[in-house]
Design a protein around this motif. Structure first.
Motif, PDB file in Angstrom:
ATOM      1  N   LEU A  90       0.859  -1.193   0.000  1.00 44.96           N
ATOM      2  CA  LEU A  90       0.000   0.000   0.000  1.00 44.96           C
ATOM      3  C   LEU A  90       0.889   1.235   0.000  1.00 44.96           C
ATOM      4  N   ILE A  91       0.749   2.056  -1.023  1.00 42.75           N
ATOM      5  CA  ILE A  91       1.402   3.371  -0.977  1.00 42.75           C
ATOM      6  C   ILE A  91       0.291   4.380  -0.731  1.00 42.75           C
ATOM      7  N   ALA A  92       0.256   4.874   0.511  1.00 45.19           N
ATOM      8  CA  ALA A  92      -0.816   5.768   0.935  1.00 45.19           C
ATOM      9  C   ALA A  92      -0.400   7.208   0.656  1.00 45.19           C
ATOM     10  N   ASN A  93      -0.975   7.739  -0.397  1.00 42.86           N
ATOM     11  CA  ASN A  93      -0.655   9.102  -0.823  1.00 42.86           C
ATOM     12  C   ASN A  93      -1.957   9.892  -0.865  1.00 42.86           C
ATOM     13  N   THR A  94      -1.892  11.150  -0.511  1.00 46.40           N
ATOM     14  CA  THR A  94      -3.078  12.014  -0.557  1.00 46.40           C
ATOM     15  C   THR A  94      -2.666  13.342  -1.173  1.00 46.40           C
ATOM     16  N   PRO A  95      -3.641  14.136  -1.632  1.00 48.20           N
ATOM     17  CA  PRO A  95      -3.262  15.486  -2.025  1.00 48.20           C
ATOM     18  C   PRO A  95      -2.798  16.254  -0.792  1.00 48.20           C
ATOM     19  N   GLY A  96      -1.951  17.243  -0.993  1.00 47.23           N
ATOM     20  CA  GLY A  96      -1.450  18.026   0.145  1.00 47.23           C
ATOM     21  C   GLY A  96      -2.451  19.102   0.544  1.00 47.23           C
ATOM     22  N   PRO A  97      -2.439  19.492   1.826  1.00 47.57           N
ATOM     23  CA  PRO A  97      -3.364  20.539   2.282  1.00 47.57           C
ATOM     24  C   PRO A  97      -2.912  21.940   1.855  1.00 47.57           C
ATOM     25  N   ALA A  98      -3.792  22.923   2.036  1.00 53.39           N
ATOM     26  CA  ALA A  98      -3.499  24.308   1.637  1.00 53.39           C
ATOM     27  C   ALA A  98      -2.332  24.879   2.449  1.00 53.39           C
ATOM     28  N   ALA A  99      -1.660  25.866   1.843  1.00 53.96           N
ATOM     29  CA  ALA A  99      -0.567  26.569   2.528  1.00 53.96           C
ATOM     30  C   ALA A  99      -1.099  27.893   3.076  1.00 53.96           C
ATOM     31  N   GLY A 100      -0.359  28.504   3.980  1.00 56.67           N
ATOM     32  CA  GLY A 100      -0.736  29.833   4.471  1.00 56.67           C
ATOM     33  C   GLY A 100      -0.402  29.981   5.935  1.00 56.67           C
ATOM     34  N   PRO A 101      -0.245  31.244   6.396  1.00 52.38           N
ATOM     35  CA  PRO A 101       0.047  31.465   7.810  1.00 52.38           C
ATOM     36  C   PRO A 101      -1.114  31.011   8.699  1.00 52.38           C
ATOM     37  N   PHE A 102      -0.798  30.671   9.937  1.00 50.94           N
ATOM     38  CA  PHE A 102      -1.772  30.046  10.843  1.00 50.94           C
ATOM     39  C   PHE A 102      -3.106  30.796  10.890  1.00 50.94           C
ATOM     40  N   ASP A 106      -8.835  28.940   8.750  1.00 50.19           N
ATOM     41  CA  ASP A 106      -9.935  28.875   9.714  1.00 50.19           C
ATOM     42  C   ASP A 106     -10.268  27.427  10.052  1.00 50.19           C
ATOM     43  N   ARG A 107     -11.252  27.278  10.913  1.00 52.25           N
ATOM     44  CA  ARG A 107     -11.628  25.953  11.418  1.00 52.25           C
ATOM     45  C   ARG A 107     -12.049  25.018  10.269  1.00 52.25           C
ATOM     46  N   ALA A 108     -12.771  25.607   9.315  1.00 52.11           N
ATOM     47  CA  ALA A 108     -13.247  24.788   8.189  1.00 52.11           C
ATOM     48  C   ALA A 108     -12.061  24.258   7.387  1.00 52.11           C
ATOM     49  N   ALA A 109     -11.049  25.088   7.217  1.00 48.10           N
ATOM     50  CA  ALA A 109      -9.865  24.646   6.457  1.00 48.10           C
ATOM     51  C   ALA A 109      -9.115  23.535   7.203  1.00 48.10           C
ATOM     52  N   TRP A 110      -9.090  23.630   8.524  1.00 52.57           N
ATOM     53  CA  TRP A 110      -8.484  22.541   9.312  1.00 52.57           C
ATOM     54  C   TRP A 110      -9.243  21.240   9.079  1.00 52.57           C
ATOM     55  N   GLN A 111     -10.580  21.371   9.076  1.00 52.19           N
ATOM     56  CA  GLN A 111     -11.394  20.165   8.881  1.00 52.19           C
ATOM     57  C   GLN A 111     -11.130  19.542   7.512  1.00 52.19           C
ATOM     58  N   SER A 154       4.672  28.601   6.877  1.00 52.57           N
ATOM     59  CA  SER A 154       3.405  28.727   6.137  1.00 52.57           C
ATOM     60  C   SER A 154       2.822  27.386   5.704  1.00 52.57           C
ATOM     61  N   MET A 155       3.202  26.324   6.377  1.00 46.49           N
ATOM     62  CA  MET A 155       2.701  24.996   6.001  1.00 46.49           C
ATOM     63  C   MET A 155       2.122  24.292   7.226  1.00 46.49           C
ATOM     64  N   VAL A 156       1.427  25.072   8.055  1.00 46.25           N
ATOM     65  CA  VAL A 156       1.015  24.493   9.343  1.00 46.25           C
ATOM     66  C   VAL A 156       0.092  23.281   9.158  1.00 46.25           C
ATOM     67  N   LEU A 157      -0.783  23.328   8.162  1.00 48.71           N
ATOM     68  CA  LEU A 157      -1.698  22.194   7.971  1.00 48.71           C
ATOM     69  C   LEU A 157      -0.920  20.927   7.615  1.00 48.71           C
ATOM     70  N   SER A 158       0.050  21.094   6.752  1.00 45.87           N
ATOM     71  CA  SER A 158       0.843  19.942   6.342  1.00 45.87           C
ATOM     72  C   SER A 158       1.726  19.468   7.499  1.00 45.87           C
ATOM     73  N   ASN A 159       2.441  20.409   8.143  1.00 41.86           N
ATOM     74  CA  ASN A 159       3.314  20.033   9.260  1.00 41.86           C
ATOM     75  C   ASN A 159       2.538  19.239  10.311  1.00 41.86           C
ATOM     76  N   ALA A 160       1.351  19.737  10.653  1.00 46.29           N
ATOM     77  CA  ALA A 160       0.606  19.151  11.776  1.00 46.29           C
ATOM     78  C   ALA A 160      -0.038  17.813  11.400  1.00 46.29           C
ATOM     79  N   THR A 161      -0.723  17.771  10.258  1.00 49.84           N
ATOM     80  CA  THR A 161      -1.433  16.520   9.930  1.00 49.84           C
ATOM     81  C   THR A 161      -0.430  15.397   9.617  1.00 49.84           C
ATOM     82  N   ARG A 162       0.714  15.762   9.044  1.00 45.08           N
ATOM     83  CA  ARG A 162       1.694  14.720   8.699  1.00 45.08           C
ATOM     84  C   ARG A 162       2.465  14.224   9.911  1.00 45.08           C
ATOM     85  N   LEU A 163       2.545  15.061  10.940  1.00 47.79           N
ATOM     86  CA  LEU A 163       3.156  14.536  12.171  1.00 47.79           C
ATOM     87  C   LEU A 163       2.245  13.478  12.776  1.00 47.79           C
ATOM     88  N   ALA A 164       0.941  13.719  12.702  1.00 48.70           N
ATOM     89  CA  ALA A 164      -0.007  12.707  13.185  1.00 48.70           C
ATOM     90  C   ALA A 164       0.169  11.412  12.384  1.00 48.70           C
TER      91      ALA A 164
END
Ligand code: NAD
Length: 263
Positions: A90-102, A106-111, A154-164
């Motif tokens: 299994l190669i588990a690949n997904t599209p990357g999340p949006a970039a931008g300062p924290f 917003d909450r919807a973008a985190w979701q 500016s990659m907080v969504l990626s940094n955070a979800t990928r650490l999980a």
């Protein structure tokens, strides 16, 4: 030529219509693995799957799978299991999340980021691990980011979800070792895909600078001073899921031209 021993192995690669996912599917197909490859739509996937099957004299299975929809993920995995009787890789690949300062996120973008980047991998793992167990083993490779080594601005969504994601992969590498299931992650730095083009564009807009200046920012901390090639990334992934890497599990390998500098 080194034989990776992948001929006839049954691989599932998600988000494989372009970029790193497609490169992984191509590399596995070239080695003779059977490759199920997924994307949102089937059109371009069918063309790519046909080309891969021809080049590797193997069988491919293009499938529409919307990664935001767990029912779609379950249907896709089950279709591969029905067709080939198991999934070895299994190669588990997904599209990357949006970039931008924290504060711009917003909450919807985190979701959205959680639904698109983290939850699909969990859904895939839930579906695939039992069949790997039943078949006596398997290889799981998750594609994350160099941001799990050093936080990328500016990659907080990626940094955070990928650490999980990394935490899940490391935990599973221990939990599944006795089932002969090896679990690793690849952590790309800047590699020449559509996503990278989009990220450079986002930096250009955010800072009001030219494309060349934005690209220079992205390469600023890359000692090798260039972007990686998706094709090479795919080949490396195929080595990591092959017998050659049979003593590698729980690894988070940077493929980043030296950018992370992390130990
Ligand atoms: P890409 O944008 O080139 O490709 C993304 C893939 O996701 C495509 O195949 C697309 O069809 C698919 N996709 C989009 N929405 C989907 C959906 N709802 N359901 C199913 N599939 C969908 O991206 P890439 O550069 O190949 O990146 C792959 C992964 O690697 C991403 O998670 C990205 O964050 C990560 N990454 C890439 C780089 C890089 O430089 N390319 C760097 C760090 C991390």
């Amino acid at each position: 030529m080194m034989d990776l021993g992948l001929r006839n192995k049954r691989a599932l690669v998600t988000a494989a219509s372009r970029g790193l996912g497609l490169a992984c599917a191509r590399a596995l197909g070239t080695e003779g693995a059977r490759v199920a490859m997924t994307g949102r739509g089937i059109d371009s996937l069918e063309r790519e799957a046909e080309a891969i099957a021809r080049a590797g004299q193997t069988e491919t299975l293009p499938m529409a799978m919307d990664l935001r929809d767990h029912a779609s993920i379950a249907r896709g995995c089950d279709a591969v299991l029905r067709r080939w009787g198991g999934i070895d890789i299994l190669i588990a690949n997904t599209p990357g999340p949006a970039a931008g300062p924290f504060l711009s996120i917003d909450r919807a973008a985190w979701q959205v980021a959680l639904d698109m980047t983290l939850m699909p991998v969990i859904d895939l793992l839930h579906r695939v691990i039992p069949s790997m167990r039943a078949n006596g083993g398997g290889r799981i490779l998750c594609i994350t980011t160099v941001g799990v080594k050093t936080a990328q601005p500016s990659m907080v969504l990626s940094n955070a979800t990928r650490l999980a994601m990394t935490g899940i992969a490391k935990t599973l590498s221990v939990e599944l070792a006795s089932d002969n299931i090896l679990v690793n992650t690849l952590c790309p730095g800047p590699i020449d895909t559509d996503r990278m083009v989009g990220l450079i564009d986002s930096t250009r807009r955010e800072k009001g600078i030219s494309r060349e200046q934005a690209e220079a920012i992205w390469l600023d901390e890359v000692p090798l001073r260039r972007m990686g090639r998706a094709e090479d990334f795919g080949k490396l992934a195929s080595v990591l899921v092959s017998d050659i890497a049979s003593y590698v599990t729980g690894a988070a390998l940077a493929v980043d031209g030296g950018k992370s500098r992390a130990y």
